[in-house]
Enzyme design. Structure first.
Site, PDB file in Angstrom:
ATOM      1  N   PRO A 188      -4.565  -4.730  -5.241  1.00 26.54           N
ATOM      2  CA  PRO A 188      -5.875  -4.518  -4.627  1.00 26.54           C
ATOM      3  C   PRO A 188      -5.816  -4.046  -3.177  1.00 26.54           C
ATOM      4  O   PRO A 188      -4.965  -4.463  -2.401  1.00 26.54           O
ATOM      5  CB  PRO A 188      -6.551  -5.890  -4.725  1.00 26.54           C
ATOM      6  CG  PRO A 188      -5.447  -6.859  -4.891  1.00 26.54           C
ATOM      7  CD  PRO A 188      -4.361  -6.138  -5.608  1.00 26.54           C
ATOM      8  N   ASN A 189      -6.741  -3.168  -2.888  1.00 30.39           N
ATOM      9  CA  ASN A 189      -7.003  -2.618  -1.555  1.00 30.39           C
ATOM     10  C   ASN A 189      -5.958  -1.633  -1.063  1.00 30.39           C
ATOM     11  O   ASN A 189      -6.132  -1.043   0.000  1.00 30.39           O
ATOM     12  CB  ASN A 189      -7.201  -3.741  -0.523  1.00 30.39           C
ATOM     13  CG  ASN A 189      -8.381  -4.603  -0.854  1.00 30.39           C
ATOM     14  OD1 ASN A 189      -9.465  -4.092  -1.131  1.00 30.39           O
ATOM     15  ND2 ASN A 189      -8.194  -5.910  -0.873  1.00 30.39           N
TER      16      ASN A 189
ATOM     17  N   ARG B 247      -7.455   1.116   6.257  1.00 29.43           N
ATOM     18  CA  ARG B 247      -7.587  -0.343   6.284  1.00 29.43           C
ATOM     19  C   ARG B 247      -6.573  -0.947   7.252  1.00 29.43           C
ATOM     20  O   ARG B 247      -5.364  -0.832   7.053  1.00 29.43           O
ATOM     21  CB  ARG B 247      -7.335  -0.916   4.885  1.00 29.43           C
ATOM     22  CG  ARG B 247      -7.364  -2.426   4.854  1.00 29.43           C
ATOM     23  CD  ARG B 247      -6.982  -2.951   3.482  1.00 29.43           C
ATOM     24  NE  ARG B 247      -6.924  -4.391   3.518  1.00 29.43           N
ATOM     25  CZ  ARG B 247      -5.974  -5.107   2.942  1.00 29.43           C
ATOM     26  NH1 ARG B 247      -5.026  -4.519   2.248  1.00 29.43           N
ATOM     27  NH2 ARG B 247      -5.983  -6.416   3.030  1.00 29.43           N
TER      28      ARG B 247
ATOM     29  N   TYR C 126      -1.033  -2.201   8.446  1.00 33.08           N
ATOM     30  CA  TYR C 126      -0.504  -1.493   7.282  1.00 33.08           C
ATOM     31  C   TYR C 126      -0.071  -0.059   7.573  1.00 33.08           C
ATOM     32  O   TYR C 126       0.461   0.607   6.696  1.00 33.08           O
ATOM     33  CB  TYR C 126      -1.541  -1.501   6.155  1.00 33.08           C
ATOM     34  CG  TYR C 126      -1.908  -2.896   5.728  1.00 33.08           C
ATOM     35  CD1 TYR C 126      -1.004  -3.688   5.029  1.00 33.08           C
ATOM     36  CD2 TYR C 126      -3.151  -3.442   6.041  1.00 33.08           C
ATOM     37  CE1 TYR C 126      -1.325  -4.982   4.654  1.00 33.08           C
ATOM     38  CE2 TYR C 126      -3.489  -4.734   5.657  1.00 33.08           C
ATOM     39  CZ  TYR C 126      -2.571  -5.494   4.972  1.00 33.08           C
ATOM     40  OH  TYR C 126      -2.886  -6.768   4.602  1.00 33.08           O
TER      41      TYR C 126
ATOM     42  N   ASN D 228       3.998  -3.884  -5.401  1.00 35.11           N
ATOM     43  CA  ASN D 228       3.261  -4.391  -4.249  1.00 35.11           C
ATOM     44  C   ASN D 228       1.973  -4.961  -4.821  1.00 35.11           C
ATOM     45  O   ASN D 228       0.989  -4.244  -4.988  1.00 35.11           O
ATOM     46  CB  ASN D 228       2.975  -3.293  -3.223  1.00 35.11           C
ATOM     47  CG  ASN D 228       2.294  -3.839  -1.985  1.00 35.11           C
ATOM     48  OD1 ASN D 228       1.747  -4.939  -1.999  1.00 35.11           O
ATOM     49  ND2 ASN D 228       2.315  -3.065  -0.916  1.00 35.11           N
TER      50      ASN D 228
ATOM     51  N   ALA E 232      -2.643  -8.974  -2.397  1.00 33.26           N
ATOM     52  CA  ALA E 232      -3.134 -10.359  -2.367  1.00 33.26           C
ATOM     53  C   ALA E 232      -2.784 -11.138  -3.633  1.00 33.26           C
ATOM     54  O   ALA E 232      -2.643 -12.368  -3.581  1.00 33.26           O
ATOM     55  CB  ALA E 232      -4.638 -10.376  -2.142  1.00 33.26           C
TER      56      ALA E 232
ATOM     57  N   ASP F 230       3.721 -14.425 -14.683  1.00 29.73           N
ATOM     58  CA  ASP F 230       3.984 -14.651 -16.111  1.00 29.73           C
ATOM     59  C   ASP F 230       4.248 -13.340 -16.844  1.00 29.73           C
ATOM     60  O   ASP F 230       5.101 -13.286 -17.739  1.00 29.73           O
ATOM     61  CB  ASP F 230       2.824 -15.386 -16.768  1.00 29.73           C
ATOM     62  CG  ASP F 230       2.794 -16.873 -16.439  1.00 29.73           C
ATOM     63  OD1 ASP F 230       3.765 -17.388 -15.855  1.00 29.73           O
ATOM     64  OD2 ASP F 230       1.775 -17.519 -16.779  1.00 29.73           O
TER      65      ASP F 230
ATOM     66  N   GLU G 299       9.844  -6.855  -5.324  1.00 31.75           N
ATOM     67  CA  GLU G 299       8.567  -7.127  -4.660  1.00 31.75           C
ATOM     68  C   GLU G 299       8.587  -6.443  -3.292  1.00 31.75           C
ATOM     69  O   GLU G 299       9.544  -6.593  -2.538  1.00 31.75           O
ATOM     70  CB  GLU G 299       8.406  -8.638  -4.506  1.00 31.75           C
ATOM     71  CG  GLU G 299       7.189  -9.090  -3.772  1.00 31.75           C
ATOM     72  CD  GLU G 299       7.153 -10.611  -3.589  1.00 31.75           C
ATOM     73  OE1 GLU G 299       6.327 -11.064  -2.789  1.00 31.75           O
ATOM     74  OE2 GLU G 299       7.948 -11.334  -4.212  1.00 31.75           O
TER      75      GLU G 299
ATOM     76  N   HIS H 192       6.244  -5.432   0.300  1.00 34.77           N
ATOM     77  CA  HIS H 192       5.071  -5.591   1.162  1.00 34.77           C
ATOM     78  C   HIS H 192       5.244  -4.686   2.377  1.00 34.77           C
ATOM     79  O   HIS H 192       6.327  -4.623   2.954  1.00 34.77           O
ATOM     80  CB  HIS H 192       4.918  -7.042   1.627  1.00 34.77           C
ATOM     81  CG  HIS H 192       4.759  -7.983   0.494  1.00 34.77           C
ATOM     82  ND1 HIS H 192       3.583  -8.121  -0.190  1.00 34.77           N
ATOM     83  CD2 HIS H 192       5.658  -8.795  -0.109  1.00 34.77           C
ATOM     84  CE1 HIS H 192       3.752  -8.997  -1.162  1.00 34.77           C
ATOM     85  NE2 HIS H 192       5.003  -9.420  -1.136  1.00 34.77           N
ATOM     86  N   LEU H 193       4.181  -4.018   2.761  1.00 34.48           N
ATOM     87  CA  LEU H 193       4.222  -3.131   3.921  1.00 34.48           C
ATOM     88  C   LEU H 193       4.453  -3.908   5.207  1.00 34.48           C
ATOM     89  O   LEU H 193       5.239  -3.505   6.057  1.00 34.48           O
ATOM     90  CB  LEU H 193       2.915  -2.333   4.016  1.00 34.48           C
ATOM     91  CG  LEU H 193       2.657  -1.379   2.848  1.00 34.48           C
ATOM     92  CD1 LEU H 193       1.213  -0.916   2.851  1.00 34.48           C
ATOM     93  CD2 LEU H 193       3.610  -0.209   2.901  1.00 34.48           C
TER      94      LEU H 193
ATOM     95  N   ARG I 133       2.712 -13.353   9.457  1.00 34.57           N
ATOM     96  CA  ARG I 133       1.249 -13.348   9.335  1.00 34.57           C
ATOM     97  C   ARG I 133       0.735 -14.742   8.978  1.00 34.57           C
ATOM     98  O   ARG I 133       1.434 -15.734   9.155  1.00 34.57           O
ATOM     99  CB  ARG I 133       0.852 -12.289   8.307  1.00 34.57           C
ATOM    100  CG  ARG I 133       1.288 -10.888   8.777  1.00 34.57           C
ATOM    101  CD  ARG I 133       0.856  -9.788   7.869  1.00 34.57           C
ATOM    102  NE  ARG I 133      -0.608  -9.729   7.826  1.00 34.57           N
ATOM    103  CZ  ARG I 133      -1.275  -9.108   6.863  1.00 34.57           C
ATOM    104  NH1 ARG I 133      -0.641  -8.495   5.883  1.00 34.57           N
ATOM    105  NH2 ARG I 133      -2.588  -9.091   6.882  1.00 34.57           N
TER     106      ARG I 133
END
Length: 149
Positions: free
Chosen positions: A11-12, A19, A24, A74, A77, A87, A98, A100-101, A107
């Site tokens: 999402p996003n 954003r 980001y 990625n 959230a 799962d 995994e 993440h930017l 954070r």
């Protein structure tokens, strides 16, 4: 047909570039896709690149990745909230990195927990869109190691 790698975004991430650019960056999702496509081409891999704002659709994308070289994920959230995503990774035995930017550990405290990390091969965070290339390189390297064995 080349081996295929999936890059899945939660999402996003469709709002990248506008954003919270101080967190980001200014790169757009199209920039991320172009960088991923170039990295996959260097390794002779096909690419499936997707983004969704819906948890169930992300689960479906993960299920559809079964049998692929691996997944750069990625989950945004959903990383911190989704047992369903974790799962799905376990259910289909995916080789997941995994990504993440931002550095999630620099954070808010709620971002320090990941449901995905325990079922992922590795985690890359804090390198902006470069993290996607690093993840692709890592998955391609593990594929090359398997082919030699």
């Amino acid at each position: 047909m080349p081996d295929t790698l999936h890059v899945l975004n939660g999402p996003n991430l469709n709002l990248l570039g506008t954003r919270e650019p101080e967190v980001y960056g200014r790169a757009t999702l199209a920039d991320v896709e172009a960088a991923c496509r170039a990295a996959c081409e260097r390794h002779g891999l096909g690419l499936v690149f997707r983004q969704t704002n819906h948890e169930g659709e992300l689960v479906t994308f993960l299920q559809q990745a079964q049998g692929s070289v691996g997944v750069v994920l990625n989950a945004a959230a959903y990383t911190h909230t989704s047992v369903a995503v974790a799962d799905a990774i376990k259910a289909v035995g995916l080789n997941v990195v995994e990504v993440h930017l931002s550095n999630v550990f620099a954070r808010e405290a709620f971002r320090h927990h990941s449901f995905i990390s325990p079922v992922a091969r590795g985690v890359i965070c804090g390198f902006g869109i470069e993290g996607y290339r690093l993840a692709i390189d890592a998955l391609a390297s593990s594929l090359a190691d398997r082919r030699v064995s």
